[in-house]
Design a protein around this motif. Structure first.
Motif, mmCIF file in Angstrom:
data_model
loop_
_atom_site.group_PDB
_atom_site.id
_atom_site.type_symbol
_atom_site.label_atom_id
_atom_site.label_comp_id
_atom_site.label_asym_id
_atom_site.label_seq_id
_atom_site.Cartn_x
_atom_site.Cartn_y
_atom_site.Cartn_z
ATOM 1 N N MET A 144 0.825 -1.196 0.000
ATOM 2 C CA MET A 144 0.000 0.000 0.000
ATOM 3 C C MET A 144 0.858 1.245 0.000
ATOM 4 N N CYS A 145 0.406 2.284 -0.657
ATOM 5 C CA CYS A 145 1.102 3.558 -0.641
ATOM 6 C C CYS A 145 0.725 4.302 0.642
ATOM 7 N N ARG A 146 1.731 4.645 1.429
ATOM 8 C CA ARG A 146 1.474 5.306 2.695
ATOM 9 C C ARG A 146 0.990 6.732 2.500
ATOM 10 N N ASP A 147 1.258 7.287 1.326
ATOM 11 C CA ASP A 147 0.860 8.675 1.097
ATOM 12 C C ASP A 147 -0.567 8.811 0.589
ATOM 13 N N CYS A 148 -0.959 7.934 -0.319
ATOM 14 C CA CYS A 148 -2.309 8.117 -0.869
ATOM 15 C C CYS A 148 -3.222 6.929 -0.610
ATOM 16 N N GLY A 149 -2.710 5.846 0.000
ATOM 17 C CA GLY A 149 -3.570 4.719 0.324
ATOM 18 C C GLY A 149 -3.825 3.776 -0.841
ATOM 19 N N GLN A 184 7.402 3.243 -7.557
ATOM 20 C CA GLN A 184 6.705 4.499 -7.272
ATOM 21 C C GLN A 184 5.221 4.205 -7.245
ATOM 22 N N CYS A 185 4.478 4.937 -6.476
ATOM 23 C CA CYS A 185 3.034 4.756 -6.484
ATOM 24 C C CYS A 185 2.475 5.194 -7.832
ATOM 25 N N PRO A 186 1.760 4.324 -8.526
ATOM 26 C CA PRO A 186 1.222 4.676 -9.846
ATOM 27 C C PRO A 186 0.214 5.816 -9.751
ATOM 28 N N GLU A 187 -0.288 6.051 -8.572
ATOM 29 C CA GLU A 187 -1.343 7.035 -8.396
ATOM 30 C C GLU A 187 -0.764 8.419 -8.088
ATOM 31 N N CYS A 188 0.184 8.485 -7.130
ATOM 32 C CA CYS A 188 0.641 9.793 -6.675
ATOM 33 C C CYS A 188 2.154 9.972 -6.789
ATOM 34 N N LYS A 189 2.827 8.946 -7.348
ATOM 35 C CA LYS A 189 4.269 9.021 -7.586
ATOM 36 C C LYS A 189 5.117 9.008 -6.304
#
Ligand SMILES: Nc1ncnc2c1ncn2[C@@H]1O[C@H](COP(=O)(O)OP(=O)(O)OP(=O)(O)O)[C@@H](O)[C@H]1O
Ligand SMILES: [Zn+2]
Ligand SMILES: [Zn+2]
Length: 804
Positions: A508-513, A548-553
């Motif tokens: 999980m991305c800790r920044d955007c979930g 990298q998070c595909p959503e928020c980088k």
């Protein structure tokens, strides 16, 4: 009637049918269907169940039964039939079905004795028997057999003068005794069990034991119950699967306890409305399945109690199932308080001997209510007037080994036989049950309001990504932290809930979930460290872990997880004045500790109750005004199509612990996925909308309740073998089933390899496949030989709840 049809205790396809045996003259009339007997089978003597008596057999040379094992049948005619039904529905062997219905003490080999019933004088016995009981009130079973006095004994047993007992090794009353405690969770134990070498079968037995009874047990009891040496146990202690500890010994937790008598409360209008059709069905001897859908704290339990009252007044019996985890002292009190000695309680905390004692009370009709976990659905009552399943959505009602039955199905089957109602109760019914209620297969009864119209607690959802962005790296959001401080000042109580189920296998991305899902199956991908890849375990789709998070980088994309101990430490740092009680597997492993901790909390000896799943249910404490859910997401991303449903249910249940009495309650849910519908709708406590939404998802992706599922899992040490066999099975099924069935696989299981055994699976989604059951039986027949000789394992689950 001198021929008995017998199901023998050899769980294999070839022996999964009845064999005829001749009843020796001396036993004619005293061997009855439902009794256990000893018969010669090949060179050995083994146990069997008599299922029928007859005058003729198709076989000419019959062997004789060696000896009976019971004075009265242990299975009623109805339970014998239920055994056939189980075998048919779950594809288990008949013998496994019968054994699942009996308490462990009847499965193990205990010393059997005949004793004079209480207050009976030996001279009251028939003349033949008197000499055997004059000097001692007990007689060994073997002696009775050797003297040929069994039928005589049976007659006096029917007169209640003689009783048969299974002597379970008496516990020594000492302050402290060596106990064995499971170190791992049930899920982990299941994994460890598969890891054990097949030659170390005893170790498997021990692990199995703890899978079923996840509690400490005295070492000596364990050794004698399983007939194992202490080396077997030490080997497991060395592997850190089990732990040794000196613990105090308790007897039956309910013994010597006075329960304050309670009386029926005047029902509210809402309660009257829902109880009426239930009572009607009881009085008219009509079978109906009711779904009692009532929000938390709406007074469902009182409805159960008063329905049972009606049943008892009719001279009938009641079975109440509750999930093991909510079989709390509070729950037991409510039933014992109302019905006193008429209640037997069956749960895994009891020793084999204690369980057998409770079961015997049922068998001899000394009680008319049984409250218990899953297997209590087999209580040997013969005049059932109601079966109640509380928290019907709980997945623990499904047994995860042979026979793989669901208690709900068994309950309905039995209730049909007795023409009595089944009541399924929940604040968050399973999708399956609610859908059936909507289709009028079940009758829906609703309790939409809390007692005295107390409002449901206000729920606030906190986006933990915002907290991170504003520099708060602790596990408490600033809102939750402030509210905890506020309650501490007001001397009110707080429940902090940590969802521990669901391990860190998702990313999980800790920044955007953001969580990576399978594009085809709408479930989260599972991380595989060895290959640095994420995989879908339904369809086989795989991809690399993004850097990298595909959503928020963001680069903060990684695993997820925290434990109760860590939370406790942090609480100690930031709120040193708070008195905390931690409830999890570690602090509740001792018998009675669960109750002690709750008792201390109720008495106000702590401000915060911190815990896992086990505090989500059944607690009814007036002083709790704040519930904090630390991580709402952990279960959301399990590779399981029910993960949204489970998340919604759990959040709703936990929230329901707040503000149940005078003081209003508040709930804070911390999450990384505030926009996920199951979190959002748990926030607004909107079951109906959740139901609508989730049904849509299930329909789109063809899951239950729109489709049935069957799961076949194949395991072996050689990968090629597993793949080839799974391929063959998949192909065969495709050829046998209709075009409407969806056969997924072969694909590696969510846990693809356990100790060098590869695991593959085939998942079938279908609506109506009359051929399926037969096809599966043919597959099992086909591989029977290989399963016996080469360690190949094939398991079939016709209604899977765990898809690993
Ligand atoms: N008719 C009644 N009159 C007064 N009090 C009642 C009545 N019925 C139930 N209660 C009380 O209301 C509280 C909530 O009821 P109960 O625990 O039965 O609800 P529930 O629906 O079983 O809750 P949950 O599903 O959250 O466990 C209890 O303290 C209970 O004693
Ligand atoms: Zn992101
Ligand atoms: Zn997929």
């Amino acid at each position: 009637m001198n021929i008995a049809s017998v199901i023998v205790d050899v769980p294999a396809r070839q022996t999964d049918k009845s064999f005829d045996y001749l009843i020796p003259d001396e036993y004619i009339g005293s061997i009855l269907p439902g009794m256990r007997i000893i018969v010669p089978f090949g060179p050995r003597k083994i146990q069997g169940f008599v299922v029928d008596l007859k005058d003729e057999s198709d076989f000419s040379k019959l062997k004789e039964i060696s000896e009976p094992m019971d004075l009265y049948p242990v299975l009623t005619k109805e339970l014998l039939e239920l055994g056939d039904w189980l075998a048919e529905k779950t594809l288990c062997y008949k013998i496994s079905g019968f054994q699942a219905m009996l308490p462990a003490a009847l499965k193990a080999k205990y010393e059997k004795k005949l004793i004079l019933a209480e207050n009976v004088d030996p001279l009251q016995l028939s003349l033949i028997l008197q000499p055997f009981f004059i000097d001692s009130r007990e007689l060994k079973w073997d002696e009775a057999i050797n003297h040929g006095i069994l039928s005589e004994i049976q007659r006096e047993a029917a007169n209640k003068l003689i009783d048969v007992i299974y002597e379970v090794k008496e516990r020594v009353r000492k302050k402290k005794l060596k106990h064995i405690i499971p170190e791992l969770s049930i899920e982990e134990l299941i994994i460890e069990k598969e890891k054990i070498n097949t030659r170390a079968g005893k170790q498997k037995d021990v692990i199995d034991f703890f899978i079923h009874r996840h509690k400490p047990i005295e070492l000596r009891t364990l050794l004698s119950e399983l007939k194992i040496s202490s080396q077997t146990v030490s080997a497991l202690v060395e592997k850190k699967i089990l732990m040794e500890k000196e613990l105090e010994v308790y007897r039956d937790p309910y013994q010597d306890r006075q329960f304050k008598q309670t009386y029926p409360l005047p029902l509210t209008e809402g309660q009257q409305k829902v109880i009426h059709p239930i009572q009607q069905s009881i009085l008219m001897d009509e079978h109906h399945v009711f779904l009692l859908y009532g929000v938390t704290g709406s007074g469902k339990t009182e409805v159960y109690l008063q329905s049972i009252q009606t049943v008892l007044e009719k001279g009938k019996e009641a079975i109440v199932l509750v999930p093991e985890i909510s079989l709390t002292p509070q729950m037991v009190h409510r039933f014992k308080g109302r019905f006193g000695d008429k209640v037997a309680v069956l749960h895994s905390g009891l020793s084999a001997g204690e369980k057998y004692d409770e079961w015997r009370k049922i068998q001899r009709k000394e009680v008319s209510v049984v409250v218990g976990a899953r297997s209590a659905v087999f209580a040997p009552f013969e005049n059932i007037g109601i079966i109640i399943i509380d928290e019907e959505h709980e997945t623990s009602y499904k047994q995860e080994e042979n026979p793989r039955y669901h208690a709900r199905d068994v309950a309905i089957q039995r209730a049909e036989h007795f023409q009595c109602p089944v009541v399924l109760g929940s604040a968050t019914p399973s999708l399956e049950s609610f859908a059936r209620a909507n289709k009028k297969v079940y009758q829906l009864l609703s309790l939409p309001n809390r007692m005295n119209n107390q409002s449901l607690p206000a729920v606030e959802i906190i986006d933990m990504r915002d907290e991170l962005r504003s520099g708060n790296r602790s596990m408490f959001s600033s809102v939750l932290f402030e509210k905890i401080k506020d309650r501490l000042e007001k001397k009110q109580q707080i429940v902090l809930f940590l969802n521990k189920r669901g391990h860190s296998s998702f990313i999980m991305c800790r920044d955007c979930g953001y969580v990576v899902n399978c594009p085809h199956c709408e479930i989260s991908l599972t991380y595989h460290q060895s290959q640095q890849k994420m995989k879908c375990h339904y369809c086989g789709h795989e991809e690399y872990v993004p850097k990298q998070c595909p959503e928020c980088k963001s680069e903060h994309i990684r695993y997820f997880g925290t434990g109760t101990q860590k939370v406790e430490e942090e609480l100690g740092k930031v709120l040193p004045e708070a008195r905390v009680i931690r409830m999890d597997v570690d602090t509740t492993s001792r018998k009675g500790s669960h109750e002690k901790l709750l008792d201390a909390f109720q008495k106000g000896k702590a401000d915060i109750l911190l815990g896992t799943q086990m505090i989500a249910k059944g607690l009814d404490f007036p002083n709790i005004t704040l519930v904090g859910v630390l991580t709402a997401d952990t279960m959301l991303h399990l590779p399981d199509f029910r993960s949204s449903e489970k998340t919604f249910q759990l959040l709703t249940q936990v929230s329901g612990r707040a503000g149940r009495h005078e003081l209003p309650g508040e709930v804070i849910i911390q999450t990384y996925s505030p926009e996920h519908y199951s979190v959002e709708l748990a926030g607004s406590q909107d079951y109906d909308q959740f139901y609508q939404y989730e049904m849509m998802v299930r329909k789109t992706h063809r899951y239950p309740p729109f489709y049935y599922l069957s799961l076949i899992t194949i395991t072996h040490e050689e990968l090629m073998k597993v793949v080839t066999i799974t391929e063959k099975i998949t192909k065969y099924l495709r050829s046998k089933l209709s075009n409407n069935a969806i056969v997924l696989g072969p694909v590696a299981s969510p846990i693809p390899k356990i100790n060098n055994r590869y695991r593959y699976q085939c998942l079938i989604k279908y609506k109506k496949e009359p051929e399926l059951s037969n096809a599966l039986k043919i597959i099992l027949d086909q591989y029977q030989q290989e399963m016996a000789s080469s360690g190949l394992q094939i398991t079939v689950d016709l209604n899977p709840y765990i898809l690993m």
